[in-house]
Design an enzyme around this catalytic site. Structure first.
Site, PDB file in Angstrom:
ATOM      1  N   ASP A 100      -3.334   2.106  -5.629  1.00  0.00           N
ATOM      2  CA  ASP A 100      -2.091   2.095  -4.844  1.00  0.00           C
ATOM      3  C   ASP A 100      -1.943   0.878  -3.935  1.00  0.00           C
ATOM      4  OD1 ASP A 100      -3.801   2.719  -2.657  1.00  0.00           O
ATOM      5  OD2 ASP A 100      -2.167   3.819  -1.707  1.00  0.00           O
ATOM      6  N   GLU A 101      -2.795  -0.096  -4.120  1.00  0.00           N
ATOM      7  CA  GLU A 101      -2.868  -1.181  -3.155  1.00  0.00           C
ATOM      8  C   GLU A 101      -3.034  -2.521  -3.854  1.00  0.00           C
ATOM      9  OE1 GLU A 101      -5.952  -1.885   0.354  1.00  0.00           O
ATOM     10  OE2 GLU A 101      -5.970   0.120  -0.458  1.00  0.00           O
ATOM     11  N   ASP A 105       0.857  -1.193   0.000  1.00  0.00           N
ATOM     12  CA  ASP A 105       0.000   0.000   0.000  1.00  0.00           C
ATOM     13  C   ASP A 105       0.894   1.245   0.000  1.00  0.00           C
ATOM     14  OD1 ASP A 105      -1.741   2.077   0.501  1.00  0.00           O
ATOM     15  OD2 ASP A 105      -2.818   1.064   2.097  1.00  0.00           O
TER      16      ASP A 105
HETATM   17  P1  TTP Z   1      -5.288   5.097   0.619  1.00  0.00           P
HETATM   18  O1  TTP Z   1      -4.266   4.021   0.443  1.00  0.00           O
HETATM   19  O2  TTP Z   1      -6.462   4.819   1.507  1.00  0.00           O
HETATM   20  O3  TTP Z   1      -4.595   6.413   1.195  1.00  0.00           O
HETATM   21  P2  TTP Z   1      -3.173   7.019   0.887  1.00  0.00           P
HETATM   22  O4  TTP Z   1      -2.353   6.143  -0.003  1.00  0.00           O
HETATM   23  O5  TTP Z   1      -3.358   8.409   0.356  1.00  0.00           O
HETATM   24  O6  TTP Z   1      -2.531   7.142   2.315  1.00  0.00           O
HETATM   25  P3  TTP Z   1      -1.935   5.972   3.245  1.00  0.00           P
HETATM   26  O7  TTP Z   1      -0.500   6.349   3.450  1.00  0.00           O
HETATM   27  O8  TTP Z   1      -2.721   6.050   4.511  1.00  0.00           O
HETATM   28  O9  TTP Z   1      -2.108   4.688   2.505  1.00  0.00           O
HETATM   29  O10 TTP Z   1      -5.854   5.543  -0.784  1.00  0.00           O
HETATM   30  C1  TTP Z   1      -5.070   5.584  -1.957  1.00  0.00           C
HETATM   31  C2  TTP Z   1      -5.458   6.750  -2.834  1.00  0.00           C
HETATM   32  O11 TTP Z   1      -6.846   6.672  -3.154  1.00  0.00           O
HETATM   33  C3  TTP Z   1      -5.265   8.086  -2.175  1.00  0.00           C
HETATM   34  O12 TTP Z   1      -3.954   8.593  -2.365  1.00  0.00           O
HETATM   35  C4  TTP Z   1      -6.326   8.939  -2.788  1.00  0.00           C
HETATM   36  C5  TTP Z   1      -7.424   7.979  -3.172  1.00  0.00           C
HETATM   37  N1  TTP Z   1      -8.555   8.091  -2.224  1.00  0.00           N
HETATM   38  C6  TTP Z   1      -9.619   8.937  -2.557  1.00  0.00           C
HETATM   39  O13 TTP Z   1      -9.639   9.544  -3.633  1.00  0.00           O
HETATM   40  N2  TTP Z   1     -10.659   9.062  -1.670  1.00  0.00           N
HETATM   41  C7  TTP Z   1     -10.693   8.411  -0.460  1.00  0.00           C
HETATM   42  O14 TTP Z   1     -11.645   8.565   0.317  1.00  0.00           O
HETATM   43  C8  TTP Z   1      -9.582   7.533  -0.133  1.00  0.00           C
HETATM   44  C9  TTP Z   1      -9.560   6.785   1.178  1.00  0.00           C
HETATM   45  C10 TTP Z   1      -8.549   7.426  -1.049  1.00  0.00           C
HETATM   46 MG    MG Z   2      -2.164   4.105   0.391  1.00  0.00          MG
END
Ligand code: TTP
Ligand code: MG
Length: 359
Positions: A106-107, A11
């Protein structure tokens, strides 16, 4: 017999924000978010870790974020760029295993049970993947390593950002015992509160319930809960994602005050939906149409009906039904269809209105 796998959940850290910082060094060390503008009632998609110190998070209204952190820099999202970066990261994953299940841009879950690199050490494989992403893509990524998907996903959050955490098979039992129930997949706020009322806070508490008690309190989910509370999750990494729905939605800069205003927005939304559906290449069949309405007070409702097409007349009916539930100004409208892969269409036919109500 339980199957032993080696799963890595990868992630990226503050994904969209990390890419924007990478591409604009002026943003590094500043509180930044990616999202819509506060003036146009935009929403934060994500923010960097500096901004998180101010209590900013995904899905927060940009206006609220700006209030919490007046010097916050809000960058417009560039989805095409994020998709491109995501593909590049996947190319790196593919050099370690073919068993990859993307969850979002991203995951992803990687099943590295058969990977021969690093003498098969999943910990070293995860380190190598992370180093390679950092070197080639120039953003950081966190990883969780565990014998199954459920635990790998929890583990990737444990040492975020830019970290990894391993749960060895022999550690699973102790690790899960202490786990708060809201960490379990499928346990949201409602179930967490219900469990709290029943005196269940951790998986260890959950383990004390008999299978008939679990069934009584949580219905068919009870059996899954029992398995999860023991750290058991047999789900395989699915390389081909089966989509269950396609939808589009729009938050309006100014609330739609009347039903008539809402109905007028439907053709535009339906056109956007049609574009998304083209990408499915006809591999799926529609079995339901639905509409989502978020009122000005953020109360949300969904109405759906059985249907084999995404026809306008039905969306009008659904919209009328949904609107009548509160008859208040609307800030967001969403249209969608529930779908099934083509060979598996055995849904009943008919167009009766089946109503569902969410929160
Ligand atoms: P996430 O992996 O949930 O968040 P992140 O990568 O930004 O942060 P973390 O370090 O906690 O993993 O989500 C991945 C991407 O998806 C994020 O960069 C933006 C998008 N996203 C949205 O557009 N809306 C949302 O509500 C969420 C949770 C994520
Ligand atoms: Mg993330």
């Amino acid at each position: 017999m339980e199957i032993q796998r080696k799963i890595i959940h990868c992630d990226c850290d503050s994904f969209y924000a990390s890419i924007e910082m990478r591409d604009n060094p002026d943003l590094v060390d500043k509180a930044i978010a990616v999202g819509g503008s506060p003036e146009r009632r935009g929403v934060i998609a994500t923010c960097n870790y500096e901004a998180r110190k101010f209590g900013i998070h995904s899905a927060m209204a940009s206006a609220t974020a700006r209030k919490r952190c007046p010097h916050l820099i809000i960058v417009k999202p560039d989805m095409e760029k994020y998709r491109w970066v995501s593909q590049q990261i996947h190319k790196i994953f593919e050099t370690y295993t073919a068993l990859i299940e993307p969850l979002s841009l991203d995951e992803a879950y990687l099943d590295v049970t058969e990977c021969k690199k690093y003498r098969g050490s999943a910990t070293l494989i995860a380190e190598a993947i992370r180093a390679e992403v950092q070197e080639k893509i120039r953003i950081t990524i966190s990883a969780g390593i565990a014998p199954n998907k459920f635990l790998a996903k929890i583990a990737s959050d444990w040492n975020k950002p830019n970290g990894q955490f391993i749960i060895l098979p022999e550690e699973v039992d102790d690790f899960v015992a202490l786990l708060p129930v809201n960490k379990l997949h499928g346990v949201g706020n409602v179930t967490t509160s219900k469990m709290k009322r029943l005196g269940i806070q951790t998986c260890n508490d959950l383990r004390k319930l008999s299978s008939s008690q679990l069934q009584k309190y949580f219905g068919s989910f009870g059996q899954t809960l029992h398995q999860l509370s023991l750290g058991i999750d047999q789900r395989a990494v699915q390389t081909q994602r089966i989509r269950k729905s396609v939808s589009v939605e729009n938050t309006y800069a100014i609330d739609l005050p009347t039903l008539k205003n809402c109905l007028e927005e439907l053709p535009d939304l339906r056109q956007q939906l049609a574009k998304r559906m083209e990408k499915l290449n006809g591999d799926y069949a529609i079995h339901k149409q639905f509409i989502k309405i978020k009122f000005h007070d953020f109360v949300q409702t969904t109405v759906e009906m059985l249907s084999k097409t995404s026809c306008m007349e039905n969306y009008k009916k659904l919209c009328t039904e949904g609107f009548s539930r509160r008859s208040k100004p609307v800030r967001l409208l969403g249209l969608g269809v529930r779908i099934v892969p083509k060979e598996k269409t055995n849904e009943p036919t008919g167009n009766q209105l089946t109503l569902t109500l969410e929160d």
